[in-house]
Design an enzyme around this catalytic site. Structure first.
Site, PDB file in Angstrom:
ATOM      1  N   LYS B  76       0.422   1.025  -2.811  1.00  0.00           N
ATOM      2  CA  LYS B  76       0.697  -0.159  -1.984  1.00  0.00           C
ATOM      3  C   LYS B  76      -0.292  -1.262  -2.348  1.00  0.00           C
ATOM      4  CE  LYS B  76       1.281  -1.332   2.953  1.00  0.00           C
ATOM      5  NZ  LYS B  76       1.180  -0.822   4.337  1.00  0.00           N
ATOM      6  N   SER B 151       5.465  -1.336   7.002  1.00  0.00           N
ATOM      7  CA  SER B 151       5.136  -2.300   5.982  1.00  0.00           C
ATOM      8  C   SER B 151       5.072  -1.688   4.577  1.00  0.00           C
ATOM      9  CB  SER B 151       3.800  -2.969   6.296  1.00  0.00           C
ATOM     10  OG  SER B 151       2.747  -2.018   6.217  1.00  0.00           O
ATOM     11  N   SER B 175       3.588   2.158   9.676  1.00  0.00           N
ATOM     12  CA  SER B 175       3.901   1.598   8.355  1.00  0.00           C
ATOM     13  C   SER B 175       4.043   2.613   7.235  1.00  0.00           C
ATOM     14  CB  SER B 175       2.845   0.560   7.959  1.00  0.00           C
ATOM     15  OG  SER B 175       3.079  -0.636   8.639  1.00  0.00           O
TER      16      SER B 175
END
Lengths: 493, 486, 95
Positions: B76, B151, B175
């Site tokens: 990420k 997210s 997330s």
């Protein structure tokens, strides 16, 4: 027109306004840089005067993902200082974020302590010419210093140096107990002295290690309630504090007397113009939104740690003063002077322990201090070290030189740092203490001044001094005065 | 080996160790898959050349006694990576190249892995659909125009589509678990403090935790083992002995007590989810666990609490993005303050700005007690609920999300309905406890749905074991038509 | 407590974020509905509850007072949008 400051040193600062007398009330928030090698939350150096931005880590410049880890020594320093201020050490304290934007505040917040400071209430005793006065301490907390914005290197830009960013500060907040400029002076000096004794802050005002926000309000003499205060930010010398208070108090009295209200606000002291100015434009945006820093946990202090620090506290000015009075037969006034700075007290004790106590006290408070003032240096910079001072005093007490000659020797010592013994030897300043030698001189003088001898013997006692003077003159000032007295008295019987 | 990218991480590691595949070959197959990422948009930055070089280096001098030997991993884009730009999905950091490596990624590299690329995410991890990224929305490989969740949407999408063998995300309110649920993958949010936060772009410090996102529970145990370390640089890092989650993994959960909280049966929850939940209970029961009804009375208040605590911390954490030290600076404005205002208005997207404003408001003078302190009190109550529950049960079973993946744009204009996506995941972050989402089945559209298991702090091994047992029985299979490659 | 345009303007100033006049109505609507949602918390009686001080029930860890960082000026300045060889450079503050 500012009213007269009343003459007595510790009298209240009263302003005689057009509509009455006003009392000035002062409180100080002193920011003292913690003596430590590294910063409060990072491993960068705190050394003063380094090249810009060389003492900056990723943490100090708030790079994404950087986290604070607290310096244990700074915690101990705060505890030490708290104990030195006779204050309550809080077993539970919290680090909060104080949020505001400024170029030299890289995180966009300052880590500080708000609701739960590390140190609670305490007090400081001020020694003033007509007695002592206790000043309350509200709290002491740890916080980060900001960096430095430099506005004068470029016409359209500001340069930012983050070397100071993150350096540990102790904010020490007094109660509004100060009532005069003299008390402000005594308070700052005493606080500074305590911290220097403790080794928790070097108190160097030129380097910004000690600065203060000054809270000033005025009230009608005799009123119980405090007036609305203004806070003058970031004043970095006692003199400027006094100037700022003087201006601000006058401004408030004039405003109140002309029917205006005082707004509680932050003001700036402009040294060049000697005035305080509102920082209201900034104030509007200042809602600091304090909240506990989620990157840190609450600080729990172990009782044992506090006890350990307490046990190892050095002797502080007040304790030392009491001891000096007893041990060295000093007056309170003399003791105050000799403990006012740690270095002075150490110097005094080194001399007084080895040499005559009374001479040590007199010579240090007298000649040595005069020389320091004259040269504007501190005791640690004096060429007359405590060891040399001992030698000088020993030469007096053992009769090698007279007190008068010693002053001449000291004059040379303070300029060259030479050994007193050496000076005495090379200049041949030793006293003549051989009775036979002195008798010869005295006999000669008596022989040459028969008329005066007769006058003396018939009751004109004052002439004794004349004989002493003659002996000294003939001996080139080196005759031991005590011995001269003795022999003369015998011969003139 | 053509279908290497369909294999699990555990299988790939075995093949590498048995020298049946070289790291270079493995890396090339992922790079090939990444080349078809255009429609998915799961990558923000690719590091193909550097990854290939690292793979070749590995093959020249292979070291096999690590957890992730020669494994390329995309992460990420919230983890700072040395000399590789780290954007947090924001224009603000579009060109930010850190010269430091986050502790978590560093731990992975120390276990033999290397960086394959940086994955798309909601801007500063604020979002539940990956629609707030400055680098465009991400699509879910399960169906075109479907969100992957957020997210960590890019991470979930890339993992499910076989663009990385495993990945890592961060979880502030769900997330990791919500996108895992939306993409049919496994996602674990560890106990707060187990994984270091150092070097991860912060969203809400008291809630943020990094965690693994994987295809299987075994992979998850392996990755967690590689990620966990005590970090002196993070004051909230827990100092404990390293555990061997992977080798200790067992599906023997006989006698464990599993709690079913009645408050998670919310209004409007689909029958399919209810059915899967029931199925989950049955499976665990069949594995020898005991099912117990429990109550977490303040569940309803978790989301409102979260929307005070998280924005408050974010408003402060994001104050450092001011155009001075790094990142975007607007050239508008005549003085410092105008520079700040223009920089932050142009550099942040709408959702981030909205949350900064919420956070600023709840901390501001006059509102602090009513909002922030109130929320911290309720947070304490929520934590107490879990503490109480774990006196009687070993784990708690809930659905991961109240719905399956939705269409892009479907919830974009209604913040509350977007926030409600995290209704089952947020309480876990508030309580600082670990939870895992595993695929539990599919809905009528054949979209995957996840179920969530929750344990008490530092009980990750137990959590993984239960998930492992459930995974075996559920035997979830996902077949993707790989529409994005067409 | 309701949120209105003036409050939004005030907090946006605190947060150093300019709010586009065109967007302020929509923002007010969104924030109002969010705050209405948040204010569900008022249903709860929390009088006897202490606010959570930390999710980790652990003492604050500290480090030794050692200098082991800094002296990385080039790295610190590298990403800055405006700098010279020694300083970050920002527009002047106009009081």
């Amino acid at each position: 027109m500012v009213g007269k400051i009343m003459s007595k040193a510790t009298a209240k600062y009263i302003i005689n306004g057009e509509k009455g007398k006003w009392e000035v009330v002062i409180g100080l928030e002193v920011h003292a840089q913690v003596t430590s090698n590294s910063k409060l939350f990072s491993g960068s150096s705190t050394k003063f005067g380094a090249d810009p931005n060389t003492q900056v880590s990723l943490v100090d410049s708030a790079f994404p993902g950087m986290l604070p880890v607290i310096n244990e020594f700074c915690i101990e320093q705060a505890i030490k200082t708290g104990l030195g201020l006779n204050a309550k050490i809080n077993h539970y304290s919290v680090f909060d974020r104080k949020n505001y934007f400024y170029a030299d505040l890289p995180q966009g917040y300052q880590i500080s302590q708000y609701k739960n400071p590390i140190v609670g209430e305490g007090e400081i005793t001020l020694d003033l010419p007509d007695g002592t006065k206790k000043i309350g301490i509200e709290r002491l907390h740890l916080e980060q210093d900001a960096g430095k914005s430099i506005h004068d290197l470029d016409p359209s830009n500001t340069f930012v140096d983050l070397n100071r960013s993150g350096v540990a500060l102790m904010e020490i907040v007094s109660k509004p107990d100060l009532r005069s400029l003299e008390e402000v002076n005594a308070y700052v000096k005493k606080l500074r002295s305590i911290m220097r004794y403790l080794g928790t802050c070097d108190g160097n005002m030129q380097e910004g290690s000690l600065r203060a926000d000054v809270n000033v309000s005025v009230r009608k003499e005799g009123d119980v309630d405090l007036g609305t205060r203004c806070e003058i930010k970031n004043v970095n010398s006692i003199k400027f504090m006094q100037m700022a208070i003087t201006y601000e108090a006058k401004r408030q009295v004039e405003a109140l007397e002309s029917g205006k209200k005082i707004d509680q606000e932050t003001r700036l002291f402009d040294i060049k113009r000697n005035e305080t100015r509102s920082m209201r434009s900034k104030e509007d945006a200042h809602d600091y939104r304090y909240f506990p820093d989620p990157d840190l946990l609450p600080l729990h202090l172990d009782k044992k740690l506090i006890e350990k620090i307490k046990k190892n506290l050095p002797e502080l000015p007040d304790q030392k003063k009491e001891r000096f009075i007893k041990q060295y037969s000093l007056t309170s006034y003399e003791a105050n002077i000799l403990v006012s700075e740690k270095e002075i007290s150490v110097y005094f004790e080194e001399v007084a322990k080895k040499s005559d106590k009374k001479l040590a006290k007199n010579w240090i408070i007298g000649e040595l201090f005069a020389s320091l003032n004259e040269k504007n240096i501190s005791i640690s910079d004096s060429l007359v070290t405590s060891k040399k001072m001992c030698q000088l005093i020993d030469s007096i007490s053992s009769g090698v030189i007279s007190g008068r000659t010693a002053k001449d020797v000291f004059e040379i010592m303070k300029e060259t740092g030479e050994d007193p013994k050496k000076i005495i030897e090379t200049k041949g300043l030793q006293q003549k203490s051989d009775p036979k030698e002195l008798e010869k001189i005295i006999d000669k003088i008596i022989f040459e001044n028969k008329d005066k001898v007769d006058q003396y013997k018939s009751g004109k006692d004052k002439l004794f001094g004349f004989f002493v003077g003659q002996v000294m003159k003939l001996s080139g000032g080196k005759a031991n005065p005590q011995l001269v007295n003795e022999i003369l008295k015998q011969k003139l019987k | 080996m053509s279908d290497i990218s369909k294999k699990s991480l555990t299988e790939i590691v075995k093949l590498i160790k048995k020298k049946e595949i070289k790291s270079e070959e493995l890396t090339k197959s992922y790079i090939k898959n990444i080349n078809s990422d255009k429609k998915l948009n799961s990558f923000i930055t690719t590091c193909s050349e550097e990854a290939l070089r690292k793979a070749k280096d590995f093959d020249k001098k292979p070291i096999f006694d690590t957890l992730l030997p020669g494994i390329p991993i995309a992460v990420k884009d919230l983890f700072c990576t040395r000399d590789v730009r780290t954007t947090a999905g924001s224009k603000m950091l579009e060109n930010f190249v850190p010269n430091y490596e986050s502790t978590i990624t560093n731990n992975l590299w120390n276990e033999g892995a290397f960086l394959l690329g940086k994955l798309n995410c909601d801007e500063y991890a604020m979002g539940s659909s990956n629609e707030t990224s400055y680098f465009g929305n991400v699509m879910n490989p399960i169906a075109e125009n479907t969100v992957p969740g957020g997210s960590s949407g890019g991470s979930a999408s890339a993992l499910a589509a076989g663009l990385t063998p495993t990945t890592i995300g961060t979880d502030t309110g769900g997330s990791i678990r919500q996108p895992a649920s939306f993409t049919g993958t496994v996602g674990l949010k560890p106990t707060y403090g187990l994984c270091s936060r150092w070097g991860i772009v912060a969203f809400a410090s008291s809630l943020d935790q990094a965690g693994p996102m994987t295809k299987t529970v075994s992979d998850c145990a392996l990755m967690l083992q590689a990620m966990v370390s005590f970090d002196k640089k993070d004051s909230t890092s827990i100092n404990k002995k390293k555990e061997n989650y992977s080798t200790s993994l067992t599906n023997n959960i006989k006698g464990l007590k599993i709690g079913i909280p009645k408050e998670y049966r919310v209004d409007g929850m689909s029958k399919e989810i209810d059915k899967l939940w029931e199925n989950g209970k049955k499976i665990l029961k069949d594995s020898g666990a005991e099912i117990i009804d429990i109550s977490l009375p303040n569940t309803k208040y978790a989301l409102p609490t979260y929307y005070i605590v998280a924005p408050a911390e974010a408003s402060s954490n994001l104050a450092r993005y001011d155009g001075v030290k790094y990142g975007f600076r607007s050239n508008k404005g005549n003085d410092l303050i105008e520079m700040y205002e223009n920089t932050r208005s142009e550099g942040f997207g709408d959702e981030v700005k909205r949350r900064i404003l919420i956070g600023t408001y709840v901390l501001s003078s006059g509102y602090y007690d009513a909002y922030y302190i109130k929320a911290q009190k309720v947070r304490q109550m929520i934590k107490n609920d879990f503490d109480q529950a774990f006196k009687n049960v070993d784990a708690i079973l809930t659905p991961s999300t109240p719905s399956s993946a939705f269409k892009i744009g479907e919830k974009k204009n209604d913040p509350i309905s977007m926030y409600l996506n995290d209704i089952f995941t947020v309480p876990i972050n508030l309580a600082g406890i670990p939870a895992i989402s595993i695929p539990a089945g599919s809905d009528i559209n054949n979209y995957p749905l996840g179920m969530q298991l929750i344990c008490k702090p530092l009980d990750e091994q137990k959590l993984l074991n239960i998930a492992y047992a459930a995974e075996k029985k559920i035997n979830f299979k996902q077949s993707l038509n790989r529409w994005w490659e067409k | 407590m309701s949120i209105d345009k003036d409050k939004i303007k005030h907090i946006s100033k605190l947060a150093r974020i300019l709010v586009d006049e065109k967007k302020i109505n929509g923002l007010t609507k969104d924030l109002s509905s969010i705050f209405k949602f948040i204010e569900q918390l008022n249903e709860l009686n929390t009088d006897k509850v202490e606010p959570l001080s930390s999710i980790l029930n652990k003492p604050l860890r500290s480090r030794k007072d050692e200098i082991n960082d800094g002296k990385i000026r080039d790295q610190i300045l590298k990403n800055s949008p405006q700098k010279n060889d020694k300083f970050f450079v920002v527009p002047k503050v106009i009081e």
